[in-house]
Motif scaffolding. Structure first.
Motif, mmCIF file in Angstrom:
data_model
loop_
_atom_site.group_PDB
_atom_site.id
_atom_site.type_symbol
_atom_site.label_atom_id
_atom_site.label_comp_id
_atom_site.label_asym_id
_atom_site.label_seq_id
_atom_site.Cartn_x
_atom_site.Cartn_y
_atom_site.Cartn_z
ATOM 1 N N GLU A 191 -28.149 1.795 -39.213
ATOM 2 C CA GLU A 191 -28.527 -0.141 -38.507
ATOM 3 C C GLU A 191 -28.205 -0.367 -39.365
ATOM 4 O O GLU A 191 -27.415 -1.117 -39.473
ATOM 5 C CB GLU A 191 -28.251 0.667 -36.873
ATOM 6 C CG GLU A 191 -27.879 -1.358 -36.330
ATOM 7 C CD GLU A 191 -28.467 -0.548 -34.737
ATOM 8 O OE1 GLU A 191 -28.708 -1.991 -34.397
ATOM 9 O OE2 GLU A 191 -28.864 0.340 -33.988
ATOM 10 N N ARG A 192 -29.589 -0.714 -39.412
ATOM 11 C CA ARG A 192 -30.158 -2.147 -40.291
ATOM 12 C C ARG A 192 -28.896 -1.882 -41.700
ATOM 13 O O ARG A 192 -28.808 -3.284 -42.649
ATOM 14 C CB ARG A 192 -30.972 -1.844 -41.286
ATOM 15 C CG ARG A 192 -31.923 -2.514 -40.240
ATOM 16 C CD ARG A 192 -32.953 -1.989 -40.889
ATOM 17 N NE ARG A 192 -34.575 -1.132 -39.738
ATOM 18 C CZ ARG A 192 -34.867 -0.423 -40.745
ATOM 19 N NH1 ARG A 192 -35.291 -0.509 -41.226
ATOM 20 N NH2 ARG A 192 -35.559 0.638 -39.958
ATOM 21 N N GLU A 193 -28.659 -0.533 -42.297
ATOM 22 C CA GLU A 193 -27.906 -0.358 -43.722
ATOM 23 C C GLU A 193 -26.450 -0.933 -43.384
ATOM 24 O O GLU A 193 -25.774 -1.954 -44.136
ATOM 25 C CB GLU A 193 -27.889 0.624 -44.301
ATOM 26 C CG GLU A 193 -29.417 1.297 -44.956
ATOM 27 C CD GLU A 193 -28.997 2.568 -45.134
ATOM 28 O OE1 GLU A 193 -27.969 3.323 -45.212
ATOM 29 O OE2 GLU A 193 -30.743 2.796 -45.730
ATOM 30 N N MET A 194 -25.956 -1.162 -41.946
ATOM 31 C CA MET A 194 -24.541 -0.600 -41.809
ATOM 32 C C MET A 194 -24.494 -2.447 -41.520
ATOM 33 O O MET A 194 -22.837 -2.899 -41.322
ATOM 34 C CB MET A 194 -23.511 0.039 -40.606
ATOM 35 C CG MET A 194 -23.863 1.123 -41.721
ATOM 36 S SD MET A 194 -22.948 1.858 -43.043
ATOM 37 C CE MET A 194 -21.141 2.224 -41.683
ATOM 38 N N THR A 195 -25.098 -2.898 -40.803
ATOM 39 C CA THR A 195 -25.265 -4.472 -39.804
ATOM 40 C C THR A 195 -24.195 -4.987 -40.983
ATOM 41 O O THR A 195 -24.535 -4.754 -42.799
ATOM 42 C CB THR A 195 -25.942 -4.956 -39.501
ATOM 43 O OG1 THR A 195 -27.382 -4.859 -40.843
ATOM 44 C CG2 THR A 195 -26.960 -3.995 -37.952
ATOM 45 N N VAL A 196 -23.688 -6.613 -40.853
ATOM 46 C CA VAL A 196 -23.197 -7.498 -42.099
ATOM 47 C C VAL A 196 -23.702 -8.604 -41.194
ATOM 48 O O VAL A 196 -23.784 -9.157 -39.838
ATOM 49 C CB VAL A 196 -21.859 -7.202 -42.435
ATOM 50 C CG1 VAL A 196 -21.476 -8.267 -43.173
ATOM 51 C CG2 VAL A 196 -21.212 -5.416 -42.081
ATOM 52 N N GLU A 256 -22.636 -14.844 -42.205
ATOM 53 C CA GLU A 256 -21.757 -15.462 -43.384
ATOM 54 C C GLU A 256 -21.056 -14.441 -44.288
ATOM 55 O O GLU A 256 -19.273 -14.876 -44.301
ATOM 56 C CB GLU A 256 -22.824 -15.865 -44.296
ATOM 57 C CG GLU A 256 -23.652 -17.347 -44.033
ATOM 58 C CD GLU A 256 -24.818 -16.310 -43.453
ATOM 59 O OE1 GLU A 256 -25.505 -15.913 -44.049
ATOM 60 O OE2 GLU A 256 -25.744 -17.611 -42.755
ATOM 61 N N GLU A 257 -21.331 -13.061 -44.056
ATOM 62 C CA GLU A 257 -20.892 -12.110 -44.582
ATOM 63 C C GLU A 257 -19.760 -11.883 -44.059
ATOM 64 O O GLU A 257 -18.049 -11.406 -44.692
ATOM 65 C CB GLU A 257 -20.978 -10.712 -45.163
ATOM 66 C CG GLU A 257 -20.570 -10.000 -46.138
ATOM 67 C CD GLU A 257 -21.399 -9.370 -46.312
ATOM 68 O OE1 GLU A 257 -20.226 -7.996 -46.539
ATOM 69 O OE2 GLU A 257 -22.648 -8.923 -45.918
ATOM 70 N N MET A 258 -19.205 -11.341 -42.723
ATOM 71 C CA MET A 258 -18.222 -10.998 -41.353
ATOM 72 C C MET A 258 -17.265 -13.162 -41.749
ATOM 73 O O MET A 258 -16.155 -12.568 -41.527
ATOM 74 C CB MET A 258 -18.735 -11.417 -40.124
ATOM 75 C CG MET A 258 -17.814 -11.235 -39.485
ATOM 76 S SD MET A 258 -17.270 -9.085 -39.681
ATOM 77 C CE MET A 258 -17.395 -8.533 -38.042
#
Length: 161
Positions: free
Chosen positions: A107-112, A115-117
């Protein structure tokens, strides 16, 4: 007389004291007293050297209490098909913890980040918007003119000086 009776009750009879189990308890008591006296004598004659404490060196080897680490085993003890229910419960809890850690890491790797979103959303809006525009509309947007009417071009006379 009453006092004599109390004293007599606390003393045991001569025949009772001669019995084997009483003699053994007396011998044990005498032996303990002798050992205590010896300890006192040794403590009094014991010499102590005032030396600095020796610091133990760190070992370059790692000591493990179980061989499970060496053999890369998940669990030290294992049980299958209800042979040892307590160990099976422990195994299930360890597996659940491991799965939870993996899911949190994923989940930590997949979260955005926010700002990036926002950046991704803005590029997505432009991309989808360009999909439905014609080539003419795209070229007009690039030049900056929004006129949709065709303007007839006329010859303009140069100004006289």
């Amino acid at each position: 007389m009453a006092n004599d009776r109390n004293v007599d009750k606390s003393k045991l009879s001569k025949h009772l004291m001669q019995m084997k189990f009483m003699q053994r308890s007396q011998e044990n008591d005498i032996q303990k007293e002798i050992e205590e006296e010896e300890r006192r004598r040794v403590d009094e004659t014991h010499w102590v050297l005032d030396l600095p404490e020796i610091i133990a060196k760190e070992s370059k080897y790692e000591v493990e209490s179980s061989h499970a680490v060496c053999k890369d085993l998940k669990f030290g003890r294992m049980s299958f098909k209800g042979m040892n229910p307590t160990i099976e419960k422990i195994m299930q809890s360890l597996v659940a913890e491991e799965l939870e850690k993996k899911s949190e890491q994923k989940e930590r790797e997949m979260t955005v980040s926010d700002e990036e979103m926002a950046r991704r959303y803005s590029t997505l809006v432009n991309t989808v918007g360009n999909k439905f525009t014609t080539k003419r509309q795209r070229s007009q947007q690039a030049t900056g003119s929004d006129t949709t009417k065709k303007v007839k071009r006329e010859f303009k006379k140069p100004p006289d000086e």
